[in-house]
Design a protein around this motif. Structure first.
Motif, PDB file in Angstrom:
ATOM      1  N   LEU A  77      21.274   2.055   2.880  1.00  0.00           N
ATOM      2  CA  LEU A  77      19.729   2.315   2.633  1.00  0.00           C
ATOM      3  C   LEU A  77      19.184   3.283   3.457  1.00  0.00           C
ATOM      4  N   ARG A  78      19.517   3.512   4.656  1.00  0.00           N
ATOM      5  CA  ARG A  78      18.911   4.480   5.315  1.00  0.00           C
ATOM      6  C   ARG A  78      19.473   5.876   5.292  1.00  0.00           C
ATOM      7  N   ASP A  79      20.683   5.915   4.846  1.00  0.00           N
ATOM      8  CA  ASP A  79      21.428   7.366   4.995  1.00  0.00           C
ATOM      9  C   ASP A  79      20.843   8.063   3.672  1.00  0.00           C
ATOM     10  N   GLU A 113      14.410 -16.692   3.043  1.00  0.00           N
ATOM     11  CA  GLU A 113      13.113 -15.946   2.552  1.00  0.00           C
ATOM     12  C   GLU A 113      13.243 -14.378   2.421  1.00  0.00           C
ATOM     13  N   GLU A 114      13.689 -14.057   3.378  1.00  0.00           N
ATOM     14  CA  GLU A 114      13.628 -12.421   3.434  1.00  0.00           C
ATOM     15  C   GLU A 114      14.573 -11.994   2.103  1.00  0.00           C
ATOM     16  N   PHE A 115      15.762 -12.658   1.629  1.00  0.00           N
ATOM     17  CA  PHE A 115      16.353 -12.320   0.774  1.00  0.00           C
ATOM     18  C   PHE A 115      15.502 -12.527  -0.644  1.00  0.00           C
ATOM     19  N   ASP A 116      14.855 -13.457  -0.698  1.00  0.00           N
ATOM     20  CA  ASP A 116      14.078 -13.868  -1.720  1.00  0.00           C
ATOM     21  C   ASP A 116      13.099 -12.905  -1.903  1.00  0.00           C
ATOM     22  N   GLY A 117      12.627 -12.114  -1.099  1.00  0.00           N
ATOM     23  CA  GLY A 117      11.619 -11.019  -0.962  1.00  0.00           C
ATOM     24  C   GLY A 117      12.339  -9.732  -1.535  1.00  0.00           C
ATOM     25  N   LEU A 118      13.671  -9.789  -1.087  1.00  0.00           N
ATOM     26  CA  LEU A 118      14.432  -8.408  -1.533  1.00  0.00           C
ATOM     27  C   LEU A 118      14.606  -8.657  -2.848  1.00  0.00           C
ATOM     28  N   SER A 119      14.993  -9.823  -3.281  1.00  0.00           N
ATOM     29  CA  SER A 119      15.181 -10.134  -4.899  1.00  0.00           C
ATOM     30  C   SER A 119      14.225  -9.754  -5.535  1.00  0.00           C
ATOM     31  N   GLU A 120      13.123  -9.933  -5.217  1.00  0.00           N
ATOM     32  CA  GLU A 120      11.890  -9.832  -6.118  1.00  0.00           C
ATOM     33  C   GLU A 120      11.574  -8.326  -6.201  1.00  0.00           C
ATOM     34  N   ALA A 121      11.747  -7.751  -4.909  1.00  0.00           N
ATOM     35  CA  ALA A 121      11.502  -6.066  -4.755  1.00  0.00           C
ATOM     36  C   ALA A 121      12.626  -5.545  -5.810  1.00  0.00           C
ATOM     37  N   VAL A 122      13.988  -5.892  -5.655  1.00  0.00           N
ATOM     38  CA  VAL A 122      15.002  -5.323  -6.476  1.00  0.00           C
ATOM     39  C   VAL A 122      15.550  -6.498  -7.566  1.00  0.00           C
ATOM     40  N   PRO A 123      15.191  -6.882  -8.658  1.00  0.00           N
ATOM     41  CA  PRO A 123      15.447  -7.808  -9.306  1.00  0.00           C
ATOM     42  C   PRO A 123      17.077  -7.484  -9.830  1.00  0.00           C
ATOM     43  N   PHE A 124      17.738  -8.671 -10.438  1.00  0.00           N
ATOM     44  CA  PHE A 124      19.056  -8.379 -10.756  1.00  0.00           C
ATOM     45  C   PHE A 124      18.963  -8.156 -12.030  1.00  0.00           C
ATOM     46  N   ILE A 125      18.600  -6.937 -12.686  1.00  0.00           N
ATOM     47  CA  ILE A 125      18.637  -6.586 -13.990  1.00  0.00           C
ATOM     48  C   ILE A 125      19.124  -5.016 -14.160  1.00  0.00           C
ATOM     49  N   LEU A 128      16.061   3.691  -6.624  1.00  0.00           N
ATOM     50  CA  LEU A 128      15.123   3.130  -5.653  1.00  0.00           C
ATOM     51  C   LEU A 128      14.513   4.262  -5.013  1.00  0.00           C
ATOM     52  N   SER A 129      13.114   3.949  -4.606  1.00  0.00           N
ATOM     53  CA  SER A 129      12.444   5.114  -4.084  1.00  0.00           C
ATOM     54  C   SER A 129      12.800   5.048  -2.638  1.00  0.00           C
ATOM     55  N   THR A 130      12.573   6.160  -1.644  1.00  0.00           N
ATOM     56  CA  THR A 130      12.368   6.175  -0.380  1.00  0.00           C
ATOM     57  C   THR A 130      11.944   5.096   0.347  1.00  0.00           C
ATOM     58  N   GLU A 131      10.611   4.755  -0.097  1.00  0.00           N
ATOM     59  CA  GLU A 131       9.851   3.924   0.591  1.00  0.00           C
ATOM     60  C   GLU A 131      10.607   2.340   0.187  1.00  0.00           C
ATOM     61  N   LEU A 132      10.837   2.292  -0.958  1.00  0.00           N
ATOM     62  CA  LEU A 132      11.771   0.677  -1.257  1.00  0.00           C
ATOM     63  C   LEU A 132      12.955   0.500  -0.322  1.00  0.00           C
ATOM     64  N   ARG A 133      13.647   1.748  -0.111  1.00  0.00           N
ATOM     65  CA  ARG A 133      14.846   1.764   0.493  1.00  0.00           C
ATOM     66  C   ARG A 133      14.566   1.256   1.932  1.00  0.00           C
ATOM     67  N   ALA A 134      13.428   1.927   2.359  1.00  0.00           N
ATOM     68  CA  ALA A 134      13.046   1.592   3.868  1.00  0.00           C
ATOM     69  C   ALA A 134      12.628   0.186   4.127  1.00  0.00           C
ATOM     70  N   GLN A 135      11.683  -0.378   3.090  1.00  0.00           N
ATOM     71  CA  GLN A 135      11.429  -1.755   2.876  1.00  0.00           C
ATOM     72  C   GLN A 135      12.630  -2.637   2.930  1.00  0.00           C
ATOM     73  N   CYS A 136      13.470  -2.305   2.268  1.00  0.00           N
ATOM     74  CA  CYS A 136      14.739  -3.192   2.126  1.00  0.00           C
ATOM     75  C   CYS A 136      15.555  -3.226   3.427  1.00  0.00           C
ATOM     76  N   ALA A 137      15.754  -1.990   3.846  1.00  0.00           N
ATOM     77  CA  ALA A 137      16.343  -1.838   5.220  1.00  0.00           C
ATOM     78  C   ALA A 137      15.502  -2.824   6.494  1.00  0.00           C
ATOM     79  N   GLU A 138      14.371  -2.746   6.386  1.00  0.00           N
ATOM     80  CA  GLU A 138      13.556  -3.521   7.519  1.00  0.00           C
ATOM     81  C   GLU A 138      13.581  -5.012   7.146  1.00  0.00           C
ATOM     82  N   SER A 139      13.578  -5.608   5.820  1.00  0.00           N
ATOM     83  CA  SER A 139      13.871  -6.812   5.644  1.00  0.00           C
ATOM     84  C   SER A 139      15.424  -7.479   5.855  1.00  0.00           C
TER      85      SER A 139
END
Length: 593
Positions: free
Chosen positions: A486-488, A541-553, A559-570
């Motif tokens: 995610l960070r590379d 719960e952290e993975f729940d939030g990640l699944s909501e941000a990046v649903p399985f569809i 993935l935007s740079t901001e979303l990638r950074a949020q996912c890495a933090e989670s």
């Protein structure tokens, strides 16, 4: 009389040595339909059988064909072998019969004769249209059968009749041009140069056609041999069907992502053995696994583990014995190769798969099945076959996205590039040990699971693919690999795979928490276990939030740079919670007794 080059049955014991207990176990497993066990028997005895066949025929290439035919017949008739300690002599007799079928008594064509030689030696040839394949083969089969009957050798009659009926069926698998070149080369004994002139092609092309024809005939030979033998075994062409009623395992929709445990839970429910999903997730250790590919964020790491050992061990913990059929098709792109690369290469032969399904369904037992035709959004998942219909040539199976189940054709099943089926054979025999209470047994299972969770988190998965470019990171280190993706800035994570992984691990972490809340520990051990359960819940719960941000569809959105950074933090926070959970579990083992 036997040929002077043959080896008598009296020499078998000396050549083979004493029968081993492990070989008898392999024979017994093979009789239950375990193709892997039969494959091991094949590897153990192939060279010895080839030596016998070569001494009988004096032809190494003909010996190859004889050994192949012998093992096909042995596999089909293995159920008739009552004394498993006599496997090798029994196998020798089959090999000898196959050699006799290939040999011709006397004359220059003592070995496998060209059809032109048979043609010239047969009477009444004028009544046969030698340019018509059906007429020619029918004539050959009838003449061979009549000749054998005149020799008053019923066994020879059956062998010859079987050979020519098989040839009749085989040649129809070739195209018109392939058949013409094959007939010119093998029946009329024309040279490749002459055939090249006839068909206005290069000599190299002629050899290519002959090679391809041999290959097609070899595959068709195996298929027809299975079909003929199945009919001789009493199948009689009868068409049957049976569909087991799907049970209500739970009132919820459990284990949508963790389909392996879901399928096994439903298999048990059909046996009126309803197990709590959380306990199944814990006992199976699926709840405590995590694996990420070193090359991509596809979800293939979810599937890469030792399928056979894991499934065997899981059922054993639940008190059951199983039989497994596994393999990978040749010349097919094989999904999740890291998990199945060690499976034997198999042919898409119906009789090697569908009887296994029939046997278990007829006994009221469903079959675990790896489905590569699962409904979207999944790519491939575990399912349960719970019915079949010979008339419709259909099996009935579960699907993560279809509550009422679905259908697949027999062809879909046998052409599945990944073959993995498992059926319950019965309950495991109890160990001869001091009787323990149910609570003591559950506590021991819990301790085993916790030890696995700690070892896996700290040191990773012991199973790894032998293919060098398929590498994975597992345990707590998998978080670091994932965060690096995610960070590379030079790496482009796969959104679809990420969505699958987020949904999958949200479920497994939550079931890890629920399982730990059920273990029968006391006092300080129980307090520490509950703390670990709470830490796993926070990771979920952290993975729940990640699944909501990046649903399985399926989506083309990147993935935007901001979303990638949020996912890495989670993911970093989820790792901290799981790291804390493992620390608590390490302390639990010091207080559990």
């Amino acid at each position: 009389m036997e040929s002077g080059n043959t080896v008598g049955l009296d020499g078998i014991k000396e050549a083979a040595g004493p029968e081993t207990e492990s070989e008898q176990a392999l024979v017994m497993r093979a009789q239950l339909g375990d193709t892997e066990a039969f494959g091991e028997l094949f590897e153990q005895h192939r060279d010895r059988l080839h030596g016998w066949a070569e001494r009988m025929t004096g032809d190494a290439y003909l010996a190859d064909d004889i050994v192949q035919d012998a093992f096909v017949k042995a596999f089909l008739h293995l159920g008739t072998l009552s004394d498993t300690s006599r496997f090798l002599p029994w196998l020798y007799r089959i090999t000898r019969n196959q050699a006799n079928m290939r040999l011709r008594r006397g004359g220059p064509h003592r070995k496998e004769s060209p059809f032109s030689a048979m043609h010239s030696g047969m009477k009444g040839g004028a009544s046969v249209d030698w340019e018509d394949l059906d007429s020619m083969l029918y004539h050959l089969a009838r003449k061979a059968s009549d000749a054998a009957m005149q020799e008053q050798d019923p066994a020879e009659s059956l062998l010859r009749k079987d050979l020519y009926e098989t040839i009749h069926a085989l040649l129809h698998c070739l195209s018109a041009k392939e058949r013409g070149i094959f007939k010119a080369y093998f029946y009329r004994q024309l040279s490749p140069e002459a055939i090249a002139d006839m068909y206005e092609m290069s000599i190299g092309s002629v050899y290519t056609y002959i090679y391809r024809s041999r290959k097609k005939l070899g595959k068709e030979h195996a298929r027809v041999s299975f079909s003929l033998m199945s009919e001789q075994k009493g199948g009689g062409g009868m068409r049957t069907s049976k569909v087991l009623q799907l049970p209500d395992w739970t009132t919820q929709s459990p284990l949508k992502a963790s389909s392996l445990v879901n399928a096994i839970g439903r298999m048990l429910a059909l046996r009126e053995d309803s197990r709590d999903p959380a306990k199944l997730m814990g006992i199976s250790t699926v709840a405590f696994r995590m694996k990420i590919s070193n090359r991509t964020t596809f979800a293939d790491g979810v599937y890469v583990f030792d399928w056979k050992q894991t499934v065997h061990d899981f059922f054993a913990k639940l008190g059951y014995r199983i039989t497994v059929l596994c393999g990978q098709l040749s010349n097919s792109p094989v999904p999740v190769l890291g998990a199945v690369e060690r499976f034997p290469v198999v042919l898409p032969i119906e009789e090697a798969v569908i009887p296994f399904v029939r046997k278990h369904i007829n006994q009221g037992q469903p079959v675990l099945y790896f489905d590569t035709r699962v409904s979207k959004p999944y790519v491939h998942e575990w399912s349960m076959i719970y019915g079949y219909d010979d008339e419709l040539r259909t099996v009935y199976l579960t699907d993560p996205m279809i509550p009422e189940g679905k259908k697949l054709s027999y062809d879909d099943v046998i052409h599945n590039p990944v073959r993995f089926l498992a059926g319950i054979e019965g309950e495991k025999e109890p160990e001869k040990a001091v009787r323990r209470t149910e609570e003591a047994e559950n506590r021991e299972l819990a301790e085993q699971t916790i030890r696995f969770a700690i070892e896996y988190a700290r040191n990773g998965c012991v199973y790894s693919p032998s293919t060098s470019y398929l590498q994975y990171t597992s345990g707590l280190d998998a978080y670091d690999r994932w965060i690096w993706f995610l960070r590379d800035p030079c790496h482009l994570p796969n959104r679809y795979g990420m969505g699958h992984l987020f949904a999958y691990y949200a479920e497994t972490k939550r079931y890890a928490s629920q399982y730990l809340r059920t273990v029968p520990f006391r006092t300080e051990a129980m307090r520490l276990t509950l703390l670990a359960a709470e830490a796993y819940e926070q990771a979920a719960e952290e993975f729940d939030g990640l699944s909501e941000a990046v649903p399985f569809i399926r989506t083309s959105e990147m993935l935007s740079t901001e979303l990638r950074a949020q996912c890495a933090e989670s993911l970093s926070r989820a790792k901290e919670f799981e790291h804390a959970a493992i620390g608590y579990l390490e302390k639990v083992l010091n207080h559990s007794r």
